[in-house]
Scaffold this active site. Structure first.
Site, PDB file in Angstrom:
ATOM      1  CE  LYS A  20     -81.359  74.498 -16.015  1.00 51.59           C
ATOM      2  NZ  LYS A  20     -82.134  74.705 -14.765  1.00 51.59           N
ATOM      3  CE1 TYR A  60     -85.093  78.659 -17.043  1.00 48.28           C
ATOM      4  CE2 TYR A  60     -82.894  79.539 -17.395  1.00 48.28           C
ATOM      5  CZ  TYR A  60     -83.734  78.464 -17.158  1.00 48.28           C
ATOM      6  OH  TYR A  60     -83.218  77.194 -17.024  1.00 48.28           O
ATOM      7  NE  ARG A  96     -91.398  70.093 -17.103  1.00 41.76           N
ATOM      8  CZ  ARG A  96     -91.028  71.225 -16.488  1.00 41.76           C
ATOM      9  NH1 ARG A  96     -90.027  71.955 -16.976  1.00 41.76           N
ATOM     10  NH2 ARG A  96     -91.645  71.633 -15.412  1.00 41.76           N
ATOM     11  CB  THR A 102     -87.889  72.336 -10.097  1.00 44.96           C
ATOM     12  OG1 THR A 102     -88.862  72.364 -11.148  1.00 44.96           O
ATOM     13  CG2 THR A 102     -87.002  73.567 -10.193  1.00 44.96           C
ATOM     14  NE  ARG A 113     -83.881  69.581 -13.254  1.00 48.34           N
ATOM     15  CZ  ARG A 113     -84.899  70.352 -13.601  1.00 48.34           C
ATOM     16  NH1 ARG A 113     -86.122  70.070 -13.179  1.00 48.34           N
ATOM     17  NH2 ARG A 113     -84.702  71.414 -14.379  1.00 48.34           N
ATOM     18  CG  ASN A 123     -82.212  72.460 -11.827  1.00 38.36           C
ATOM     19  OD1 ASN A 123     -81.543  73.066 -12.682  1.00 38.36           O
ATOM     20  ND2 ASN A 123     -83.481  72.730 -11.590  1.00 38.36           N
ATOM     21  CG  HIS A 126     -84.526  74.210 -19.869  1.00 36.25           C
ATOM     22  ND1 HIS A 126     -85.459  74.883 -19.110  1.00 36.25           N
ATOM     23  CD2 HIS A 126     -85.016  74.186 -21.142  1.00 36.25           C
ATOM     24  CE1 HIS A 126     -86.461  75.276 -19.900  1.00 36.25           C
ATOM     25  NE2 HIS A 126     -86.211  74.863 -21.138  1.00 36.25           N
ATOM     26  CD  GLU A 137     -88.186  76.726 -23.458  1.00 35.52           C
ATOM     27  OE1 GLU A 137     -87.732  75.561 -23.463  1.00 35.52           O
ATOM     28  OE2 GLU A 137     -88.835  77.197 -22.495  1.00 35.52           O
TER      29      GLU A 137
HETATM   30  P1  GDP Z   1     -87.892  73.723 -14.257  1.00 34.01           P
HETATM   31  O1  GDP Z   1     -88.914  73.897 -15.352  1.00 34.01           O
HETATM   32  O2  GDP Z   1     -88.032  72.415 -13.519  1.00 34.01           O
HETATM   33  O3  GDP Z   1     -86.480  73.925 -14.726  1.00 34.01           O
HETATM   34  O4  GDP Z   1     -88.186  74.831 -13.132  1.00 34.01           O
HETATM   35  P2  GDP Z   1     -88.719  76.353 -13.256  1.00 34.01           P
HETATM   36  O5  GDP Z   1     -89.198  76.658 -14.636  1.00 34.01           O
HETATM   37  O6  GDP Z   1     -89.665  76.579 -12.124  1.00 34.01           O
HETATM   38  O7  GDP Z   1     -87.402  77.205 -12.941  1.00 34.01           O
HETATM   39  C1  GDP Z   1     -86.410  77.341 -13.926  1.00 34.01           C
HETATM   40  C2  GDP Z   1     -85.057  77.190 -13.283  1.00 34.01           C
HETATM   41  O8  GDP Z   1     -84.844  78.255 -12.354  1.00 34.01           O
HETATM   42  C3  GDP Z   1     -84.876  75.928 -12.442  1.00 34.01           C
HETATM   43  O9  GDP Z   1     -84.563  74.783 -13.207  1.00 34.01           O
HETATM   44  C4  GDP Z   1     -83.721  76.335 -11.534  1.00 34.01           C
HETATM   45  O10 GDP Z   1     -82.484  76.295 -12.229  1.00 34.01           O
HETATM   46  C5  GDP Z   1     -84.068  77.808 -11.264  1.00 34.01           C
HETATM   47  N1  GDP Z   1     -84.845  77.956 -10.030  1.00 34.01           N
HETATM   48  C6  GDP Z   1     -86.180  77.722  -9.851  1.00 34.01           C
HETATM   49  N2  GDP Z   1     -86.535  77.956  -8.574  1.00 34.01           N
HETATM   50  C7  GDP Z   1     -85.395  78.345  -7.937  1.00 34.01           C
HETATM   51  C8  GDP Z   1     -85.092  78.720  -6.596  1.00 34.01           C
HETATM   52  O11 GDP Z   1     -85.967  78.747  -5.716  1.00 34.01           O
HETATM   53  N3  GDP Z   1     -83.788  79.058  -6.318  1.00 34.01           N
HETATM   54  C9  GDP Z   1     -82.809  79.030  -7.262  1.00 34.01           C
HETATM   55  N4  GDP Z   1     -81.542  79.361  -6.931  1.00 34.01           N
HETATM   56  N5  GDP Z   1     -83.057  78.678  -8.541  1.00 34.01           N
HETATM   57  C10 GDP Z   1     -84.321  78.337  -8.866  1.00 34.01           C
HETATM   58 MG    MG Z   2     -89.481  75.623 -16.429  1.00 28.99          MG
END
Ligand code: GDP
Ligand code: MG
Length: 160
Positions: A20, A60, A96, A102, A113, A123, A126, A137
């Site tokens: 990212k 997303y 993962r 996350t 991370r 973080n 992705h 994707e």
């Molecule tokens: P990942 O699969 O671990 O990347 O997590 P998710 O698919 O749940 O969310 C996608 C991305 O959205 C995360 O990697 C973060 O960059 C962002 N994100 C998720 N939850 C939050 C949150 O509560 N606050 C903020 N600012 N960003 C979030």
């Molecule tokens: Mg995700």
């Protein structure tokens, strides 16, 4: 003979990994690529890329409606990202694990991370969450000509 036959029937998956904008700005591109490279997965696509708002929203789309969605789109489009396609048996779940939770404060030490980030909103990396999303994707971020099929010389030293 039989184990080889069984091994050749094992599902080879693909995952989309992306450094990212914060990972790029913090100079962590090499470090992040290195984790997947050292593990033994095969890189099939790699580019530095400034993505559009439309592409970020499509990537997303499952998170549309979340309160953080607009901030997430601003974050992902705030600078160049490094797009990668990786291939291997079990690569989606393994990537993962290498990436970690996350929320970087919850991510185990040893994960990307867990070692290199402190907040969910920054973080740094992705990784696709299923083989289906891996394919989806990669199709979203790469065109066919940008993906390479090749035979790594180390293959027989990675899998029996
Ligand atoms: P990942 O699969 O671990 O990347 O997590 P998710 O698919 O749940 O969310 C996608 C991305 O959205 C995360 O990697 C973060 O960059 C962002 N994100 C998720 N939850 C939050 C949150 O509560 N606050 C903020 N600012 N960003 C979030
Ligand atoms: Mg995700």
């Amino acid at each position: 003979f039989l184990p080889h036959l069984i091994a050749s029937l094992e599902q080879v998956d693909q995952t989309y990994i992306m450094v990212k904008p914060d990972g790029v700005q913090r100079g962590l591109v090499g470090e992040i690529i290195s984790r997947f490279e050292k593990k033994g997965f095969k890189l099939t696509g790699l580019k530095l890329f400034q993505c559009s708002k439309e592409l970020a929203e499509e990537h997303y789309k499952d998170l549309k409606g979340k309160s953080f969605f607009p901030k997430l789109i601003d974050y992902i489009t705030s600078g160049p990202v490094v797009c990668m396609a990786w291939e291997g048996v079990g690569v989606v779940a393994s990537a993962r694990k290498l990436i970690g939770a996350t929320d970087p404060l919850q991510a185990e030490p040893g994960t990307i991370r867990g070692d290199l980030a402190v907040q969910t909103g920054r973080n740094i990396v992705h990784g696709s969450d299923s083989p289906e999303n891996g394919k989806r994707e990669i199709g979203l971020w790469f065109n066919e000509a940008e993906l390479c099929q090749w035979n790594p010389a180390q293959a027989p030293w990675l899998r029996e």
